[in-house]
Enzyme design. Structure first.
Site, PDB file in Angstrom:
ATOM      1  N   LYS A  53       0.832  -1.212   0.000  1.00  0.00           N
ATOM      2  CA  LYS A  53       0.000   0.000   0.000  1.00  0.00           C
ATOM      3  C   LYS A  53       0.868   1.265   0.000  1.00  0.00           C
ATOM      4  CE  LYS A  53      -2.106  -1.027   3.862  1.00  0.00           C
ATOM      5  NZ  LYS A  53      -1.604  -2.335   4.289  1.00  0.00           N
TER       6      LYS A  53
ATOM      7  N   ARG B 218      -9.681   0.742   8.202  1.00  0.00           N
ATOM      8  CA  ARG B 218      -9.272  -0.599   8.626  1.00  0.00           C
ATOM      9  C   ARG B 218     -10.380  -1.323   9.386  1.00  0.00           C
ATOM     10  NH1 ARG B 218      -3.505   0.479   8.274  1.00  0.00           N
ATOM     11  NH2 ARG B 218      -2.261  -1.351   8.690  1.00  0.00           N
TER      12      ARG B 218
ATOM     13  N   ARG C 193      11.823  -5.886   5.539  1.00  0.00           N
ATOM     14  CA  ARG C 193      11.818  -4.453   5.889  1.00  0.00           C
ATOM     15  C   ARG C 193      12.294  -4.256   7.328  1.00  0.00           C
ATOM     16  NH1 ARG C 193       6.361  -1.065   5.380  1.00  0.00           N
ATOM     17  NH2 ARG C 193       5.812  -2.341   7.172  1.00  0.00           N
TER      18      ARG C 193
ATOM     19  N   ARG D  52      12.153  -1.163  11.734  1.00  0.00           N
ATOM     20  CA  ARG D  52      10.803  -0.734  12.152  1.00  0.00           C
ATOM     21  C   ARG D  52      10.274  -1.681  13.240  1.00  0.00           C
ATOM     22  NH1 ARG D  52       5.721   0.647   8.139  1.00  0.00           N
ATOM     23  NH2 ARG D  52       4.269  -0.443   9.483  1.00  0.00           N
TER      24      ARG D  52
ATOM     25  N   ARG E 118      -0.545  -8.836  13.284  1.00  0.00           N
ATOM     26  CA  ARG E 118      -1.098  -7.833  12.360  1.00  0.00           C
ATOM     27  C   ARG E 118      -1.921  -8.520  11.269  1.00  0.00           C
ATOM     28  NH1 ARG E 118       4.358  -5.063  10.908  1.00  0.00           N
ATOM     29  NH2 ARG E 118       3.231  -3.944   9.294  1.00  0.00           N
TER      30      ARG E 118
HETATM   31  P1  B4P Z   1       3.735  -1.876   2.366  1.00  0.00           P
HETATM   32  O1  B4P Z   1       2.603  -2.817   2.241  1.00  0.00           O
HETATM   33  O2  B4P Z   1       3.797  -0.754   1.403  1.00  0.00           O
HETATM   34  O3  B4P Z   1       3.682  -1.507   3.899  1.00  0.00           O
HETATM   35  P2  B4P Z   1       2.772  -0.477   4.640  1.00  0.00           P
HETATM   36  O4  B4P Z   1       2.016   0.425   3.748  1.00  0.00           O
HETATM   37  O5  B4P Z   1       3.709   0.175   5.553  1.00  0.00           O
HETATM   38  O6  B4P Z   1       1.632  -1.318   5.374  1.00  0.00           O
HETATM   39  P3  B4P Z   1       1.428  -1.724   6.868  1.00  0.00           P
HETATM   40  O7  B4P Z   1       0.051  -2.288   6.896  1.00  0.00           O
HETATM   41  O8  B4P Z   1       2.542  -2.628   7.254  1.00  0.00           O
HETATM   42  O9  B4P Z   1       1.605  -0.469   7.823  1.00  0.00           O
HETATM   43  P4  B4P Z   1       0.745   0.787   8.294  1.00  0.00           P
HETATM   44  O10 B4P Z   1       1.753   1.857   8.395  1.00  0.00           O
HETATM   45  O11 B4P Z   1      -0.467   1.052   7.470  1.00  0.00           O
HETATM   46  O12 B4P Z   1       5.156  -2.553   2.144  1.00  0.00           O
HETATM   47  C1  B4P Z   1       5.720  -3.527   2.952  1.00  0.00           C
HETATM   48  C2  B4P Z   1       7.086  -3.984   2.419  1.00  0.00           C
HETATM   49  O13 B4P Z   1       6.918  -4.715   1.213  1.00  0.00           O
HETATM   50  C3  B4P Z   1       8.039  -2.837   2.071  1.00  0.00           C
HETATM   51  O14 B4P Z   1       9.299  -3.127   2.616  1.00  0.00           O
HETATM   52  C4  B4P Z   1       8.086  -2.819   0.553  1.00  0.00           C
HETATM   53  O15 B4P Z   1       9.338  -2.420   0.050  1.00  0.00           O
HETATM   54  C5  B4P Z   1       7.802  -4.254   0.199  1.00  0.00           C
HETATM   55  N1  B4P Z   1       7.127  -4.367  -1.087  1.00  0.00           N
HETATM   56  C6  B4P Z   1       6.123  -3.578  -1.551  1.00  0.00           C
HETATM   57  N2  B4P Z   1       5.737  -3.974  -2.781  1.00  0.00           N
HETATM   58  C7  B4P Z   1       6.515  -5.066  -3.100  1.00  0.00           C
HETATM   59  C8  B4P Z   1       6.586  -5.934  -4.246  1.00  0.00           C
HETATM   60  N3  B4P Z   1       5.798  -5.782  -5.312  1.00  0.00           N
HETATM   61  N4  B4P Z   1       7.485  -6.952  -4.213  1.00  0.00           N
HETATM   62  C9  B4P Z   1       8.287  -7.126  -3.142  1.00  0.00           C
HETATM   63  N5  B4P Z   1       8.282  -6.329  -2.045  1.00  0.00           N
HETATM   64  C10 B4P Z   1       7.396  -5.311  -2.022  1.00  0.00           C
HETATM   65  O16 B4P Z   1       0.203   0.396   9.765  1.00  0.00           O
HETATM   66  C11 B4P Z   1       1.054   0.153  10.870  1.00  0.00           C
HETATM   67  C12 B4P Z   1       0.234   0.093  12.189  1.00  0.00           C
HETATM   68  O17 B4P Z   1      -0.409   1.387  12.452  1.00  0.00           O
HETATM   69  C13 B4P Z   1      -0.943  -0.892  12.236  1.00  0.00           C
HETATM   70  O18 B4P Z   1      -0.527  -2.207  12.587  1.00  0.00           O
HETATM   71  C14 B4P Z   1      -1.849  -0.228  13.331  1.00  0.00           C
HETATM   72  O19 B4P Z   1      -1.403  -0.513  14.628  1.00  0.00           O
HETATM   73  C15 B4P Z   1      -1.693   1.254  13.087  1.00  0.00           C
HETATM   74  N6  B4P Z   1      -2.730   1.798  12.177  1.00  0.00           N
HETATM   75  C16 B4P Z   1      -2.498   2.333  10.934  1.00  0.00           C
HETATM   76  N7  B4P Z   1      -3.654   2.724  10.369  1.00  0.00           N
HETATM   77  C17 B4P Z   1      -4.652   2.419  11.255  1.00  0.00           C
HETATM   78  C18 B4P Z   1      -6.073   2.550  11.228  1.00  0.00           C
HETATM   79  N8  B4P Z   1      -6.703   3.070  10.165  1.00  0.00           N
HETATM   80  N9  B4P Z   1      -6.796   2.116  12.288  1.00  0.00           N
HETATM   81  C19 B4P Z   1      -6.189   1.603  13.362  1.00  0.00           C
HETATM   82  N10 B4P Z   1      -4.840   1.441  13.463  1.00  0.00           N
HETATM   83  C20 B4P Z   1      -4.068   1.831  12.418  1.00  0.00           C
END
Ligand code: B4P
Length: 190
Positions: A14, A89, A128, A134, A145
């Protein structure tokens, strides 16, 4: 306005795809994960409260994240549109988002769900974690998660399906290949 929800499990790409969408379409990026990490970096009361929850892989309360999104929408009324990354979410967040946008006579244009299986998610997030340190990218938290996603977040997909707005994209492949498929979906509604 073009209002896009980018949806998918943790590690589905995402944040990665959001960067490319913003570059091409000039939308305002609203990532609740980034906002929460920003609060934490600034050691605000909210950030410190959220840290404990995020470190366990649980969801921060609906009330807090909806409040954050409300402020950001209000501060960007003249935007071309928004990309909601990692939000909503829960179904309660999805309903609140519809109500918030309705106040501005706006609505969600499209929801894109990045489809990636569990094994690949764990692999990406562990990588990552090694590369960036992180805090929530460790095996125990990642497993939780993904479980939280399955139980609390996946119903959001049905919510947008019932509105005819959900489009599923295979999230396996190179970042550019996936972006081409995402952009095809956006072009259809633009
Ligand atoms: P991403 O999937 O891009 O990771 P993200 O956006 O950070 O999602 P995530 O769900 O983990 O975190 P968020 O900050 O929303 O990429 C992951 C990895 O994959 C990267 O290293 C990338 O390089 C790699 N990658 C991507 N595409 C690839 C491909 N095609 N091939 C290979 N590798 C690839 O949330 C974190 C925490 O915040 C949650 O657990 C929760 O506690 C809180 N939170 C956030 N939003 C919330 C909400 N709306 N409600 C309640 N809690 C919330």
């Amino acid at each position: 306005m073009l209002n896009l929800v980018l949806f998918g499990p943790p590690g589905s790409g995402k944040g990665t795809q959001s960067e490319k969408i913003i570059e091409k379409y000039g939308l305002v990026h609203l990532s609740t994960g980034d906002i929460l990490r920003g609060e934490l970096a600034n050691k605000t009361e909210l950030g410190l409260k959220a840290k404990e929850i995020m470190d366990k892989g649980e969801l921060v309360s609906d009330e807090i994240v909806i409040g954050m999104i409300r402020n950001k929408i209000k501060a960007n009324k003249d935007a071309n549109g928004f990309i909601f990354d990692g939000f909503p979410r829960t179904v309660a967040q999805a309903e609140a988002l519809d109500n918030l946008l309705d106040e501005y006579n706006e609505e969600i244009t499209l929801m894109i769900s990045l489809e990636v299986e569990r094994e690949e998610l764990v692999k990406r997030l562990l990588k990552r974690g090694e590369e960036t340190g992180r805090a929530d990218d460790n095996l125990e938290t990642i497993e939780n998660r993904i479980s939280v996603y399955e139980k609390q977040t996946s119903p959001v997909k049905e919510y947008y399906k019932s509105q005819g707005k959900a489009h599923l994209v295979d999230g396996i492949g190179s970042i550019d290949e996936i972006f081409d498929k995402v952009a095809d979906q956006i072009e259809m509604v633009k």
